[in-house]
Design a protein around this motif. Structure first.
Motif, PDB file in Angstrom:
ATOM      1  N   MET A  76      13.524  14.245  -6.505  1.00  0.00           N
ATOM      2  CA  MET A  76      14.230  14.617  -7.726  1.00  0.00           C
ATOM      3  C   MET A  76      13.927  16.063  -8.111  1.00  0.00           C
ATOM      4  SD  MET A  76      16.101  12.100  -8.407  1.00  0.00           S
ATOM      5  CE  MET A  76      16.681  12.724  -9.987  1.00  0.00           C
ATOM      6  N   THR A  77      12.678  16.494  -7.925  1.00  0.00           N
ATOM      7  CA  THR A  77      12.332  17.885  -8.231  1.00  0.00           C
ATOM      8  C   THR A  77      13.090  18.846  -7.330  1.00  0.00           C
ATOM      9  OG1 THR A  77      10.120  17.208  -8.947  1.00  0.00           O
ATOM     10  CG2 THR A  77      10.432  19.533  -8.385  1.00  0.00           C
ATOM     11  N   HIS A  78      13.186  18.494  -6.066  1.00  0.00           N
ATOM     12  CA  HIS A  78      13.904  19.364  -5.127  1.00  0.00           C
ATOM     13  C   HIS A  78      15.391  19.440  -5.473  1.00  0.00           C
ATOM     14  CE1 HIS A  78      15.446  21.177  -1.514  1.00  0.00           C
ATOM     15  NE2 HIS A  78      16.155  20.105  -1.238  1.00  0.00           N
ATOM     16  N   LEU A  79      15.965  18.348  -5.942  1.00  0.00           N
ATOM     17  CA  LEU A  79      17.394  18.324  -6.262  1.00  0.00           C
ATOM     18  C   LEU A  79      17.700  18.935  -7.624  1.00  0.00           C
ATOM     19  CD1 LEU A  79      18.348  14.758  -4.970  1.00  0.00           C
ATOM     20  CD2 LEU A  79      18.720  16.955  -3.835  1.00  0.00           C
ATOM     21  N   ASP A  80      16.681  19.214  -8.416  1.00  0.00           N
ATOM     22  CA  ASP A  80      16.883  19.765  -9.756  1.00  0.00           C
ATOM     23  C   ASP A  80      17.299  21.230  -9.647  1.00  0.00           C
ATOM     24  OD1 ASP A  80      16.922  20.436 -12.380  1.00  0.00           O
ATOM     25  OD2 ASP A  80      14.760  20.176 -12.726  1.00  0.00           O
ATOM     26  N   GLU A  81      18.562  21.509  -9.901  1.00  0.00           N
ATOM     27  CA  GLU A  81      19.065  22.874  -9.782  1.00  0.00           C
ATOM     28  C   GLU A  81      18.496  23.796 -10.855  1.00  0.00           C
ATOM     29  OE1 GLU A  81      23.280  22.756  -9.780  1.00  0.00           O
ATOM     30  OE2 GLU A  81      23.436  21.694  -7.852  1.00  0.00           O
ATOM     31  N   GLY A  82      17.959  23.216 -11.908  1.00  0.00           N
ATOM     32  CA  GLY A  82      17.374  24.047 -12.954  1.00  0.00           C
ATOM     33  C   GLY A  82      15.943  24.455 -12.664  1.00  0.00           C
ATOM     34  N   ALA A  83      15.339  23.883 -11.640  1.00  0.00           N
ATOM     35  CA  ALA A  83      13.957  24.222 -11.303  1.00  0.00           C
ATOM     36  C   ALA A  83      13.908  25.555 -10.576  1.00  0.00           C
ATOM     37  CB  ALA A  83      13.345  23.121 -10.440  1.00  0.00           C
ATOM     38  N   GLU A 140       0.814  -1.211   0.000  1.00  0.00           N
ATOM     39  CA  GLU A 140       0.000   0.000   0.000  1.00  0.00           C
ATOM     40  C   GLU A 140       0.851   1.265   0.000  1.00  0.00           C
ATOM     41  OE1 GLU A 140      -2.560  -0.207   3.331  1.00  0.00           O
ATOM     42  OE2 GLU A 140      -3.773  -1.866   2.553  1.00  0.00           O
ATOM     43  N   ALA A 141       2.086   1.160   0.455  1.00  0.00           N
ATOM     44  CA  ALA A 141       2.956   2.336   0.506  1.00  0.00           C
ATOM     45  C   ALA A 141       3.624   2.625  -0.828  1.00  0.00           C
ATOM     46  CB  ALA A 141       4.033   2.139   1.576  1.00  0.00           C
ATOM     47  N   ALA A 142       3.459   1.757  -1.826  1.00  0.00           N
ATOM     48  CA  ALA A 142       4.155   1.933  -3.102  1.00  0.00           C
ATOM     49  C   ALA A 142       3.853   3.282  -3.756  1.00  0.00           C
ATOM     50  CB  ALA A 142       3.807   0.777  -4.042  1.00  0.00           C
ATOM     51  N   PRO A 143       2.578   3.737  -3.839  1.00  0.00           N
ATOM     52  CA  PRO A 143       2.326   5.060  -4.448  1.00  0.00           C
ATOM     53  C   PRO A 143       3.007   6.197  -3.686  1.00  0.00           C
ATOM     54  CG  PRO A 143       0.292   3.782  -4.290  1.00  0.00           C
ATOM     55  CD  PRO A 143       1.320   3.051  -3.491  1.00  0.00           C
ATOM     56  N   VAL A 144       3.065   6.068  -2.362  1.00  0.00           N
ATOM     57  CA  VAL A 144       3.717   7.110  -1.555  1.00  0.00           C
ATOM     58  C   VAL A 144       5.217   7.126  -1.830  1.00  0.00           C
ATOM     59  CG1 VAL A 144       4.028   8.020   0.774  1.00  0.00           C
ATOM     60  CG2 VAL A 144       1.951   6.751   0.208  1.00  0.00           C
ATOM     61  N   VAL A 145       5.806   5.924  -1.940  1.00  0.00           N
ATOM     62  CA  VAL A 145       7.238   5.830  -2.232  1.00  0.00           C
ATOM     63  C   VAL A 145       7.542   6.441  -3.592  1.00  0.00           C
ATOM     64  CG1 VAL A 145       9.146   4.242  -2.672  1.00  0.00           C
ATOM     65  CG2 VAL A 145       7.573   3.809  -0.770  1.00  0.00           C
ATOM     66  N   LEU A 146       6.689   6.148  -4.581  1.00  0.00           N
ATOM     67  CA  LEU A 146       6.899   6.677  -5.930  1.00  0.00           C
ATOM     68  C   LEU A 146       6.831   8.205  -5.932  1.00  0.00           C
ATOM     69  CD1 LEU A 146       7.258   6.220  -8.960  1.00  0.00           C
ATOM     70  CD2 LEU A 146       4.766   5.991  -9.148  1.00  0.00           C
ATOM     71  N   GLU A 147       5.824   8.767  -5.258  1.00  0.00           N
ATOM     72  CA  GLU A 147       5.709  10.229  -5.209  1.00  0.00           C
ATOM     73  C   GLU A 147       6.877  10.833  -4.441  1.00  0.00           C
ATOM     74  OE1 GLU A 147       2.646  13.778  -3.776  1.00  0.00           O
ATOM     75  OE2 GLU A 147       2.127  11.663  -3.436  1.00  0.00           O
ATOM     76  N   TRP A 148       7.317  10.164  -3.381  1.00  0.00           N
ATOM     77  CA  TRP A 148       8.453  10.676  -2.604  1.00  0.00           C
ATOM     78  C   TRP A 148       9.708  10.775  -3.473  1.00  0.00           C
ATOM     79  CZ3 TRP A 148      13.076   8.124  -1.330  1.00  0.00           C
ATOM     80  CH2 TRP A 148      13.894   8.804  -0.423  1.00  0.00           C
ATOM     81  N   ARG A 149       9.935   9.758  -4.310  1.00  0.00           N
ATOM     82  CA  ARG A 149      11.095   9.803  -5.208  1.00  0.00           C
ATOM     83  C   ARG A 149      10.977  10.959  -6.191  1.00  0.00           C
ATOM     84  NH1 ARG A 149      10.727   3.406  -6.398  1.00  0.00           N
ATOM     85  NH2 ARG A 149      11.994   2.602  -4.653  1.00  0.00           N
ATOM     86  N   ASP A 150       9.768  11.164  -6.739  1.00  0.00           N
ATOM     87  CA  ASP A 150       9.574  12.246  -7.704  1.00  0.00           C
ATOM     88  C   ASP A 150       9.814  13.614  -7.053  1.00  0.00           C
ATOM     89  OD1 ASP A 150       8.964  10.386  -9.623  1.00  0.00           O
ATOM     90  OD2 ASP A 150       6.783  10.566  -9.378  1.00  0.00           O
ATOM     91  N   GLN A 151       9.262  13.814  -5.858  1.00  0.00           N
ATOM     92  CA  GLN A 151       9.435  15.096  -5.173  1.00  0.00           C
ATOM     93  C   GLN A 151      10.900  15.329  -4.817  1.00  0.00           C
ATOM     94  OE1 GLN A 151       7.162  17.320  -4.948  1.00  0.00           O
ATOM     95  NE2 GLN A 151       5.442  16.053  -5.640  1.00  0.00           N
ATOM     96  N   VAL A 187       8.841  20.542   0.794  1.00  0.00           N
ATOM     97  CA  VAL A 187       7.753  20.438   1.777  1.00  0.00           C
ATOM     98  C   VAL A 187       6.975  19.148   1.575  1.00  0.00           C
ATOM     99  CG1 VAL A 187       5.548  21.442   2.496  1.00  0.00           C
ATOM    100  CG2 VAL A 187       7.534  22.919   2.126  1.00  0.00           C
ATOM    101  N   ARG A 188       6.612  18.881   0.321  1.00  0.00           N
ATOM    102  CA  ARG A 188       5.849  17.667   0.040  1.00  0.00           C
ATOM    103  C   ARG A 188       6.662  16.416   0.356  1.00  0.00           C
ATOM    104  NH1 ARG A 188       1.324  15.244   0.651  1.00  0.00           N
ATOM    105  NH2 ARG A 188       0.891  13.640  -0.923  1.00  0.00           N
ATOM    106  N   MET A 189       7.962  16.454   0.092  1.00  0.00           N
ATOM    107  CA  MET A 189       8.819  15.303   0.367  1.00  0.00           C
ATOM    108  C   MET A 189       8.821  14.977   1.859  1.00  0.00           C
ATOM    109  SD  MET A 189      12.886  14.804  -0.474  1.00  0.00           S
ATOM    110  CE  MET A 189      13.422  15.658   1.014  1.00  0.00           C
ATOM    111  N   PHE A 190       8.943  16.011   2.711  1.00  0.00           N
ATOM    112  CA  PHE A 190       8.939  15.770   4.152  1.00  0.00           C
ATOM    113  C   PHE A 190       7.568  15.296   4.631  1.00  0.00           C
ATOM    114  CE2 PHE A 190      12.653  18.874   4.504  1.00  0.00           C
ATOM    115  CZ  PHE A 190      13.566  17.843   4.651  1.00  0.00           C
ATOM    116  N   GLU A 191       6.496  15.821   4.032  1.00  0.00           N
ATOM    117  CA  GLU A 191       5.157  15.343   4.393  1.00  0.00           C
ATOM    118  C   GLU A 191       5.010  13.858   4.078  1.00  0.00           C
ATOM    119  OE1 GLU A 191       2.690  19.545   3.689  1.00  0.00           O
ATOM    120  OE2 GLU A 191       2.682  17.961   2.173  1.00  0.00           O
TER     121      GLU A 191
END
Length: 267
Positions: A183-190, A170-181, A200-204
């Motif tokens: 990567m977005t946070h680490l994207d220096e071009g964002a 059941e945690a798989a969708p949460v894990v997937l979103e956590w990885r995406d968030q 914020v979303r990653m910590f939530e």
């Protein structure tokens, strides 16, 4: 009415004693002077008001000595003795406080040693696992290919692995979103706002993974025990507060830039 020579001579010793009494009261106060002489305060007030000594006060003063200088020295000695007693009590209290601090530091040192030992054991376990990973690539099959595997299903991996849905359930969708968030946070071009919002979303999501699904997050390679999980959850909650503050600053800065550039700048 005048006194003759004999009366004056008789009053001189009494005047000396009265002067000694006044000096004692000035130095020690009425209460302490009454205590030292063995009389009550009312008696002292009456003696001072009338200017005549009662037999009891006279005897007490004579026992102390009629010499004013001697009386002053005795008064100073009494004060010094009281101060010495107070100092002795302070020294005893200080010694007790020092001993209590020594015991407390001893307990803290024991706790620190236990915590250090726990970290050393964890580090040794991670190093041993890394050494084993370097010796034999995980998922090596008979055909020579490699296939990502999860040694501990309770540990979230940074990269997707085959069978994430089965491993995390059941945690798989949460894990997937956590990885995406992440990567977005680490994207220096964002943009700054997008990166802050992703953090914020990653910590939530981390709070959900740790608290609700009891999963372990990277860089840990082994599942957390209950005590470690509580500590990590507390850290994430504090980090979430800081991340929300950063997002608020980023949004404010964006609005300032928009106002100054009339909407032409949205970085």
């Amino acid at each position: 009415m005048t006194m003759n020579g004999n009366e004056t001579a008789e009053r001189e010793p009494e005047q000396v004693l009265l002067a000694s009494l006044r000096e004692l009261i000035d130095e020690a106060g009425h209460g302490e002077a009454a205590r030292q002489l063995g009389v009550d305060r009312k008696t002292l007030w009456r003696v001072l008001d009338q200017g005549r000594l009662t037999p009891r006060v006279r005897q007490a003063l004579e026992r102390r000595g009629a010499n004013p200088e001697a009386a002053r020295r005795r008064g100073r000695l009494d004060v010094l003795e009281r101060r010495t007693e107070m100092l002795d009590k302070d020294v005893e209290a200080l010694a007790e406080a020092v001993e209590a601090l020594r015991e407390e530091f001893g307990r803290l040192a024991d706790l620190q040693a236990e915590a250090l030992g726990a970290w050393e054991r964890r580090l040794s376990a991670v190093e041993a696992r890394l050494a084993g990973t370097a010796a034999e690539p995980p998922g090596a099959g008979r055909d020579g290919g490699t296939e990502p595997q999860v040694s501990h299903p309770e540990v979230v991996t940074l990269e997707p692995v085959q069978g994430d849905e089965i491993v995390y359930g059941e945690a798989a969708p949460v894990v997937l979103e956590w990885r995406d968030q992440r990567m977005t946070h680490l994207d220096e071009g964002a943009r700054r706002v997008e990166r802050a919002r992703a953090l914020v979303r990653m910590f939530e999501l981390e709070i959900v993974l740790i608290r609700d699904h009891e999963l372990t997050l990277p860089p840990s390679a082994y599942p957390w025990d209950e005590s470690r999980r509580r500590d990590e959850l507390t850290k994430v909650k504090f980090s979430l507060v800081s991340a929300r503050w950063e997002l608020a600053q980023a949004l404010l800065w964006r609005w300032v830039r928009l106002a100054l550039t009339l909407g032409r700048w949205r970085r």
